[in-house]
Write an enzyme that holds these catalytic residues in place. Structure first.
Site, PDB file in Angstrom:
ATOM      1  N   HIS A 133     -22.525  15.856   1.385  1.00  0.00           N
ATOM      2  CA  HIS A 133     -22.282  16.306   0.008  1.00  0.00           C
ATOM      3  C   HIS A 133     -21.268  17.443   0.026  1.00  0.00           C
ATOM      4  O   HIS A 133     -21.366  18.314   0.879  1.00  0.00           O
ATOM      5  CB  HIS A 133     -23.601  16.800  -0.592  1.00  0.00           C
ATOM      6  CG  HIS A 133     -23.433  17.416  -1.947  1.00  0.00           C
ATOM      7  ND1 HIS A 133     -23.263  16.652  -3.078  1.00  0.00           N
ATOM      8  CD2 HIS A 133     -23.407  18.720  -2.344  1.00  0.00           C
ATOM      9  CE1 HIS A 133     -23.145  17.458  -4.127  1.00  0.00           C
ATOM     10  NE2 HIS A 133     -23.220  18.721  -3.704  1.00  0.00           N
TER      11      HIS A 133
ATOM     12  N   LYS B  63       0.828  -1.213   0.000  1.00  0.00           N
ATOM     13  CA  LYS B  63       0.000   0.000   0.000  1.00  0.00           C
ATOM     14  C   LYS B  63       0.861   1.261   0.000  1.00  0.00           C
ATOM     15  O   LYS B  63       0.456   2.296  -0.523  1.00  0.00           O
ATOM     16  CB  LYS B  63      -0.965   0.017   1.176  1.00  0.00           C
ATOM     17  CG  LYS B  63      -2.316  -0.565   0.826  1.00  0.00           C
ATOM     18  CD  LYS B  63      -2.404  -2.052   0.845  1.00  0.00           C
ATOM     19  CE  LYS B  63      -2.373  -2.805  -0.390  1.00  0.00           C
ATOM     20  NZ  LYS B  63      -2.447  -4.252  -0.263  1.00  0.00           N
TER      21      LYS B  63
ATOM     22  N   GLY C 128      -1.033 -14.540 -12.572  1.00  0.00           N
ATOM     23  CA  GLY C 128      -2.084 -14.529 -11.545  1.00  0.00           C
ATOM     24  C   GLY C 128      -2.714 -13.152 -11.429  1.00  0.00           C
ATOM     25  O   GLY C 128      -2.001 -12.155 -11.269  1.00  0.00           O
TER      26      GLY C 128
HETATM   27  C1  LIG Z   1       1.462  -8.960  -1.239  1.00  0.00           C
HETATM   28  C2  LIG Z   1       0.363  -9.119  -0.266  1.00  0.00           C
HETATM   29  C3  LIG Z   1      -0.498  -8.079  -0.043  1.00  0.00           C
HETATM   30  C4  LIG Z   1      -1.539  -8.221   0.864  1.00  0.00           C
HETATM   31  N1  LIG Z   1      -2.378  -7.171   1.068  1.00  0.00           N
HETATM   32  C5  LIG Z   1      -3.409  -7.306   1.927  1.00  0.00           C
HETATM   33  C6  LIG Z   1      -4.279  -6.220   2.167  1.00  0.00           C
HETATM   34  O1  LIG Z   1      -4.130  -5.141   1.606  1.00  0.00           O
HETATM   35  N2  LIG Z   1      -5.292  -6.394   3.035  1.00  0.00           N
HETATM   36  C7  LIG Z   1      -5.496  -7.596   3.676  1.00  0.00           C
HETATM   37  O2  LIG Z   1      -6.450  -7.714   4.446  1.00  0.00           O
HETATM   38  N3  LIG Z   1      -4.678  -8.640   3.483  1.00  0.00           N
HETATM   39  C8  LIG Z   1      -3.636  -8.516   2.626  1.00  0.00           C
HETATM   40  N4  LIG Z   1      -2.782  -9.568   2.451  1.00  0.00           N
HETATM   41  C9  LIG Z   1      -3.021 -10.808   3.213  1.00  0.00           C
HETATM   42  C10 LIG Z   1      -2.486 -10.668   4.641  1.00  0.00           C
HETATM   43  O3  LIG Z   1      -1.129 -10.298   4.619  1.00  0.00           O
HETATM   44  C11 LIG Z   1      -2.671 -11.979   5.382  1.00  0.00           C
HETATM   45  O4  LIG Z   1      -3.999 -12.410   5.259  1.00  0.00           O
HETATM   46  C12 LIG Z   1      -2.319 -11.814   6.849  1.00  0.00           C
HETATM   47  O5  LIG Z   1      -0.993 -11.414   7.012  1.00  0.00           O
HETATM   48  C13 LIG Z   1      -2.572 -13.124   7.604  1.00  0.00           C
HETATM   49  O6  LIG Z   1      -2.277 -12.921   8.945  1.00  0.00           O
HETATM   50  P1  LIG Z   1      -1.799 -14.119   9.880  1.00  0.00           P
HETATM   51  O7  LIG Z   1      -1.633 -13.518  11.229  1.00  0.00           O
HETATM   52  O8  LIG Z   1      -2.682 -15.281   9.696  1.00  0.00           O
HETATM   53  O9  LIG Z   1      -0.391 -14.580   9.281  1.00  0.00           O
HETATM   54  P2  LIG Z   1       0.969 -13.818   8.939  1.00  0.00           P
HETATM   55  O10 LIG Z   1       0.780 -12.376   8.771  1.00  0.00           O
HETATM   56  O11 LIG Z   1       1.561 -14.582   7.810  1.00  0.00           O
HETATM   57  O12 LIG Z   1       1.834 -14.020  10.236  1.00  0.00           O
HETATM   58  C14 LIG Z   1       2.271 -15.283  10.647  1.00  0.00           C
HETATM   59  C15 LIG Z   1       3.440 -15.082  11.578  1.00  0.00           C
HETATM   60  O13 LIG Z   1       3.755 -16.317  12.182  1.00  0.00           O
HETATM   61  C16 LIG Z   1       5.162 -16.482  12.204  1.00  0.00           C
HETATM   62  N5  LIG Z   1       5.397 -17.937  12.283  1.00  0.00           N
HETATM   63  C17 LIG Z   1       5.063 -18.864  11.361  1.00  0.00           C
HETATM   64  N6  LIG Z   1       5.332 -20.108  11.843  1.00  0.00           N
HETATM   65  C18 LIG Z   1       5.847 -19.930  13.069  1.00  0.00           C
HETATM   66  C19 LIG Z   1       6.294 -20.820  14.079  1.00  0.00           C
HETATM   67  N7  LIG Z   1       6.218 -22.146  13.935  1.00  0.00           N
HETATM   68  N8  LIG Z   1       6.781 -20.294  15.221  1.00  0.00           N
HETATM   69  C20 LIG Z   1       6.834 -18.950  15.410  1.00  0.00           C
HETATM   70  N9  LIG Z   1       6.402 -18.068  14.504  1.00  0.00           N
HETATM   71  C21 LIG Z   1       5.903 -18.552  13.350  1.00  0.00           C
HETATM   72  C22 LIG Z   1       5.629 -15.825  10.924  1.00  0.00           C
HETATM   73  O14 LIG Z   1       6.980 -15.454  11.003  1.00  0.00           O
HETATM   74  C23 LIG Z   1       4.700 -14.610  10.891  1.00  0.00           C
HETATM   75  O15 LIG Z   1       5.246 -13.512  11.595  1.00  0.00           O
HETATM   76  C24 LIG Z   1      -1.714  -9.441   1.566  1.00  0.00           C
HETATM   77  C25 LIG Z   1      -0.832 -10.502   1.356  1.00  0.00           C
HETATM   78  C26 LIG Z   1       0.202 -10.339   0.465  1.00  0.00           C
HETATM   79  C27 LIG Z   1       1.152 -11.480   0.262  1.00  0.00           C
END
Ligand SMILES: Cc1cc2nc3c(=O)[nH]c(=O)nc-3n(C[C@H](O)[C@H](O)[C@H](O)COP(=O)(O)OP(=O)(O)OC[C@H]3O[C@@H](n4cnc5c(N)ncnc54)[C@H](O)[C@@H]3O)c2cc1C
Length: 555
Positions: free
Chosen positions: A534, A141, A269
């Site tokens: 508006h 963003k 994609g």
């Molecule tokens: C390019 C891109 C743009 C995006 N833009 C948007 C957007 O604009 N709006 C939106 O809503 N979503 C967006 N998303 C999606 C969004 O980033 C994800 O849906 C979101 O980050 C998911 O959150 P989460 O907490 O499930 O996982 P994550 O954010 O992936 O966090 C998981 C965390 O767990 C840690 N971890 C993993 N395994 C372990 C372990 N075994 N032990 C300790 N730590 C671990 C990782 O290091 C990480 O820090 C985007 C994704 C991408 C790739």
């Protein structure tokens, strides 16, 4: 037997559903004041309550009576899995342990702290914030904002400005992105401290009821917690036989580190990630080509949104091939050569400096200890109940690893809130898939929520749609951005709003009204009679709702 009833109060209309077996009120809602659409709302509400009761009679109650706060005493030798034979009670160190500090993990942790639960987060990286903050939502963003500002400068003459010597300092753009990311990662650390949330770096793994291990630099430690949240996120998928080298064949991570803007880029994609990067680099002057295997771009959106984005992207000189099946990607001195089968079955070849793989994401649940639990895992994703609980007692799954829910930061955040609120024994919000907003920040922006027209018809609704084009909105004209429209999908019977699909200026911001309508189960008549300020782009929403009744003003 279930009986539904509702009663009236002179000042408030009250609606309630009763369980005739227990006499318990299942749902009660007050709507202040009288309105001409009150009866419709009551009927709609009753229909919903009936459905809820019907479901709960099959699946157990959907609204749970308040539970007591989780107990942190766990018997040694039983719940903790300790070998101690005495069966003494020992205090588990934490109420909640969370594996992963992305939006699902850190929001759950902060809310748990606010609710007085003793909480610890385990994060493998040396910083907090996960995919969203470091390589997803936030950095993309930032780049999209810079691209938009650059577009304004390029179109300066239209606004009466003479702009000369306009140049991109790519190093400075990337530096600003990194500064914003760092600032917010520090912000999470601050919020953890404020809410007494502890965190530790290392690889977290579920070890059995009430226990996780944390591994770092070959050393392993154990943490005891009454409840465990696995929030380990997702990673980019690759195509079979096409391995990213992060120099020429890129993922969403490596494309953020490019030392310079490529002259040509192929994006494989056309989901949210693909079209956002296509939009960024198109603005910065890259010749972009999109290859999408499905018949349309942004395939999860309403079909009319896909058509509009396709048309607008082509006008901006982005090449698009849909129903394009990539056969091979070969690296050479100039970059990559891609061979694909087009929609007529003909083989085509394209050449570009860089290629971005944006073909979806896969859950990161390997090596997280799920095999030691009863949690149901399907293709790496975890099945959960309404409050994100897995089939293993005390183990919850949140965010991108959850089966059947969209991979979005705000979905992960609310799932985390739902889980820890449930753990704290307070009324927790259940996650309703149809009420999760989608925001795609390409230019033009897309904001949508609820059912598409096709989904609503397939679900058996008697569908009535309305549409308002931004060309009739004065603020959109002032912004010099009046392409696109707002489409409303509703149920003819009660006027219930089923879905809203926006493409155009500030779509991801005015989506807020759409989310509120669906959350509060509003009707077309509620919304078309709500006053909108508006001149705003937002007032287009009023026209869009009115257009369902053929009563729009500005077109
Ligand atoms: C390019 C891109 C743009 C995006 N833009 C948007 C957007 O604009 N709006 C939106 O809503 N979503 C967006 N998303 C999606 C969004 O980033 C994800 O849906 C979101 O980050 C998911 O959150 P989460 O907490 O499930 O996982 P994550 O954010 O992936 O966090 C998981 C965390 O767990 C840690 N971890 C993993 N395994 C372990 C372990 N075994 N032990 C300790 N730590 C671990 C990782 O290091 C990480 O820090 C985007 C994704 C991408 C790739």
């Amino acid at each position: 037997m279930w009986i539904i009833g509702y009663d009236f109060h002179p000042r408030y209309q009250q609606i309630a559903a009763f369980d005739s077996a227990t006499g318990e009120t299942v749902e009660r809602r007050l709507s202040k004041g009288k309105s001409s659409h009150c009866e419709t709302r009551l009927k709609l509400r009753l229909a919903r309550v009936a459905a809820k009761i019907h479901n709960s009679s099959r699946n157990g109650p959907s609204i749970r009576p308040g539970r007591k706060r989780s107990i942190s005493l766990v018997p040694i030798g039983t719940e903790t899995g300790s070998t101690s034979p005495e069966g003494r009670l020992r205090v588990a160190k934490y109420d909640v342990a969370i594996i992963g500090s992305g939006p699902g993990g850190y929001v759950a942790a902060i809310r748990a702290g606010e609710l007085g639960l003793k909480t610890i987060v385990v994060e493998k990286d040396p910083f907090l914030g996960g995919t969203c903050l470091h390589v997803g939502c936030i950095p993309t963003k930032v780049l999209l904002h810079h691209a938009e500002v650059y577009d304004h400068f390029k179109n300066g003459a239209e606004l009466g400005f003479e702009v000369s010597g306009l140049k991109i300092n790519w190093g400075n753009v990337l530096a600003r992105k990194d500064k914003i990311v760092k600032k917010h990662a520090k912000g999470i650390e601050f919020l953890f401290k404020k809410n007494k949330v502890e965190w530790v770096q290392g690889w977290g793994r579920y070890e059995g009821p009430g226990r996780i291990s944390v591994e770092k630099d070959g050393k392993k430690a154990q943490i005891e917690a009454s409840n465990i949240l696995l929030v380990s996120g997702s990673e980019a998928r690759a195509l079979p036989g096409i391995e990213p080298d992060h120099k020429t064949i890129l993922t969403n991570r490596s494309i953020l580190e490019l030392p310079e803007i490529p002259k040509t880029l192929i994006v494989v994609g056309a989901g949210a990630v693909g079209v956002e990067f296509a939009s960024i680099y198109n603005s910065f002057g890259t010749q972009v080509t999109i290859l999408e295997a499905l018949p349309r771009v942004v395939p999860v959106e309403d079909e009319e949104i896909s058509v509009e984005l396709d048309k607008t992207f082509r006008k901006k000189n982005i090449n698009i091939f849909t129903q394009a099946m990539v056969n091979s990607v070969k690296k050479d001195a100039k970059g990559v050569t891609v061979t694909f089968k087009d929609k007529d079955g003909k083989s085509q070849t394209l050449q570009a400096e860089k290629l971005l793989l944006a073909v979806g994401r896969k859950p990161m649940t390997d090596n997280c200890g799920l095999e030691k639990s009863k949690a149901k895992v399907e293709r790496g994703a975890v099945h959960v109940g309404p409050f994100m609980e897995t089939a293993e007692k005390g183990l919850y799954a949140i965010g991108d690893i959850v089966f059947g829910l969209p991979l979005l930061a705000h979905a992960a955040m609310m799932e985390g809130i739902s889980a820890v609120t449930h753990i704290a024994g307070k009324p927790a919000p259940a996650i309703v898939k149809e009420r999760i907003p989608n925001a795609t920040y390409c230019e033009p922006q897309i904001g949508s929520i609820g059912l598409t027209e096709k989904q609503a018809r397939e679900a058996g609704y008697s569908v009535k749609t309305g549409k308002f084009p931004f060309v009739g909105n004065s603020k959109a004209t002032i912004l010099g951005n009046h392409g696109g429209f707002i489409k409303v999908v509703s149920d003819e019977k009660y006027g219930e709003v089923l879905g809203i699909h926006i493409i155009g200026p500030l779509a991801t911001e005015i989506l807020s009204e759409a989310a509120a309508v669906l959350h509060l189960e509003g009707t077309i008549d509620d919304m078309m009679n709500m006053m909108h300020a508006h001149p705003t782009v937002w007032e287009g929403m009023g026209d869009a709702f009115a257009s369902v009744r053929g009563l729009q003003i500005n077109v």
